[in-house]
Design an enzyme around this catalytic site. Structure first.
Site, PDB file in Angstrom:
ATOM      1  N   GLY A   1      39.646  34.850  30.357  1.00 33.58           N
ATOM      2  CA  GLY A   1      40.139  35.006  29.240  1.00 33.58           C
ATOM      3  C   GLY A   1      39.510  35.342  28.131  1.00 33.58           C
TER       4      GLY A   1
ATOM      5  CG  ASP B   1      44.803  31.012  37.791  1.00 35.15           C
ATOM      6  OD1 ASP B   1      44.361  31.954  37.292  1.00 35.15           O
ATOM      7  OD2 ASP B   1      44.743  29.625  37.599  1.00 35.15           O
TER       8      ASP B   1
ATOM      9  CG  HIS C   1      45.012  26.801  32.821  1.00 36.48           C
ATOM     10  ND1 HIS C   1      44.762  28.399  33.304  1.00 36.48           N
ATOM     11  CD2 HIS C   1      44.188  26.480  33.284  1.00 36.48           C
ATOM     12  CE1 HIS C   1      43.796  28.601  34.548  1.00 36.48           C
ATOM     13  NE2 HIS C   1      43.653  27.375  34.637  1.00 36.48           N
TER      14      HIS C   1
ATOM     15  CB  CYS D   1      44.740  34.981  36.906  1.00 37.95           C
ATOM     16  SG  CYS D   1      43.963  34.864  35.679  1.00 37.95           S
ATOM     17  CG  ASN D   2      49.586  35.872  32.982  1.00 37.85           C
ATOM     18  OD1 ASN D   2      51.243  36.134  32.663  1.00 37.85           O
ATOM     19  ND2 ASN D   2      49.746  34.506  33.176  1.00 37.85           N
TER      20      ASN D   2
ATOM     21  CB  CYS E   1      47.562  31.825  30.102  1.00 34.62           C
ATOM     22  SG  CYS E   1      46.701  30.718  30.700  1.00 34.62           S
TER      23      CYS E   1
HETATM   24  N1  DGL Z   1      45.550  30.986  34.021  1.00 34.74           N
HETATM   25  C1  DGL Z   1      45.003  32.452  33.620  1.00 34.74           C
HETATM   26  C2  DGL Z   1      45.964  32.745  33.361  1.00 34.74           C
HETATM   27  O1  DGL Z   1      47.047  32.946  33.672  1.00 34.74           O
HETATM   28  C3  DGL Z   1      43.429  31.853  32.683  1.00 34.74           C
HETATM   29  C4  DGL Z   1      42.798  32.510  32.356  1.00 34.74           C
HETATM   30  C5  DGL Z   1      41.774  32.439  31.767  1.00 34.74           C
HETATM   31  O2  DGL Z   1      40.280  31.670  32.840  1.00 34.74           O
HETATM   32  O3  DGL Z   1      41.348  32.723  31.083  1.00 34.74           O
HETATM   33  O4  DGL Z   1      45.129  33.921  32.476  1.00 34.74           O
END
Ligand code: DGL
Length: 287
Positions: free
Chosen positions: A54, A21, A196, A84-85, A194
């Site tokens: 993001g 991620d 997180h 990670c989406n 997401c």
């Molecule tokens: N965990 C990431 C997701 O699922 C976060 C992306 C980021 O770092 O903004 O999109």
């Protein structure tokens, strides 16, 4: 000269599964993978030096995803979970094409949300990159049906989780500002788009009570990984429980703290230096 460092080794069932991620969010996926596949060895890479993805441009995200995917292949990973989406939205097709191992990505649970919402109003919290991606638009086109989706970019939420902040007054106020319009519009379901955000579930409950059912796809991802390993005869049935190998491109302090407090995993975090593929290209000749 080729800059691709993909291991020629053919992994077997005892090899680890790589999970990656932009930062700590993928630990919510790792938690589900450990619960579903407790015998698998796991290597987790948090690219915390470069989080959040993001708000980055598309090329940067593709570049980091490929660099980390190649690094994990070099570490002997038999399969990869892009937890990670945002990275999935921007790069999954390319990474699938280029890496020699099977992989699983993560997408916001638009389909399950549309299936369970009674009020037919669903909120989605995800990063700005995920929400503006063609893959997310395609999910809405295919599965939204008669549901209205209220999509909100969760600016600031990834940064809060990266600091291990899951309950400060400032975070609660930010989260409330995102959820209030959804609640006012009678949303009864919230998609956590997401990885997180599952770490904010208690904060979300505190704000919304039981008014929102939360759709988090981490268990579905773990099951998809299970199917994929079975399909490739890569399921590890022999390995006894082991701690994951945690790696971070930053100092790993937050990772250690979050894993200990929210996953009850007390494991050291290795610092790893994974250079971007662009940075590995030879400098052009100056003429
Ligand atoms: N965990 C990431 C997701 O699922 C976060 C992306 C980021 O770092 O903004 O999109």
């Amino acid at each position: 000269m080729s800059v691709t460092a993909v291991s020629p080794m053919i992994p077997d069932a005892s090899a680890p599964v790589g999970i990656f991620d932009s930062g700590l969010g993928g630990l919510s996926v790792l938690r589900a993978v450990r619960a579903t596949l407790p015998r698998e060895r796991l290597i987790y890479v948090a690219d915390s030096l470069h989080a959040p993805y993001g708000e980055r441009d598309d090329d940067f995200i593709v570049d980091r995803t490929m660099a980390i995917g190649e690094w994990l292949v070099g570490q002997g990973a038999k399969a990869l979970v892009v937890a990670c989406n945002t990275a999935t939205a921007q790069s999954i097709a390319l990474v699938r094409e280029r890496l020699p191992i099977p992989l699983v990505g993560v997408e916001p649970g638009v389909k399950p949300a549309a299936a369970v919402s009674k009020s037919r109003v669903v909120g989605v919290l995800a990063t700005a990159v995920t929400l503006r991606s063609a893959r997310f638009q395609s999910l809405l086109d295919r599965y939204a049906g008669d549901c209205r989706f209220i999509c909100q970019a969760g600016h600031g939420l990834v940064q809060a989780v990266e600091r291990c902040d899951t309950s400060s007054p400032a975070l609660m106020a930010l989260l409330e500002s995102y959820l209030a319009p959804m609640l006012d519009a009678n949303a009864d379901t919230l998609v956590l788009g997401c990885t997180h955000y599952p770490f904010l579930d208690r904060a979300i409950r505190q704000i919304a009570g039981e008014r929102l059912q939360i759709v988090d796809t981490s268990v579905a991802i773990a099951r998809q990984l299970e199917r994929l390993l079975d399909a490739h005869a890569l399921r590890n049935t022999a390995q006894p429980d082991t701690l994951p190998r945690f790696c971070s491109t930053a100092d790993g302090e937050s990772q250690r703290q979050l894993a200990a407090s929210l996953l009850q995993i007390d494991a050291p975090v290795e610092h790893v230096d994974i250079r971007s593929r662009r940075a590995r290209l030879p400098e052009p000749d100056i003429v």
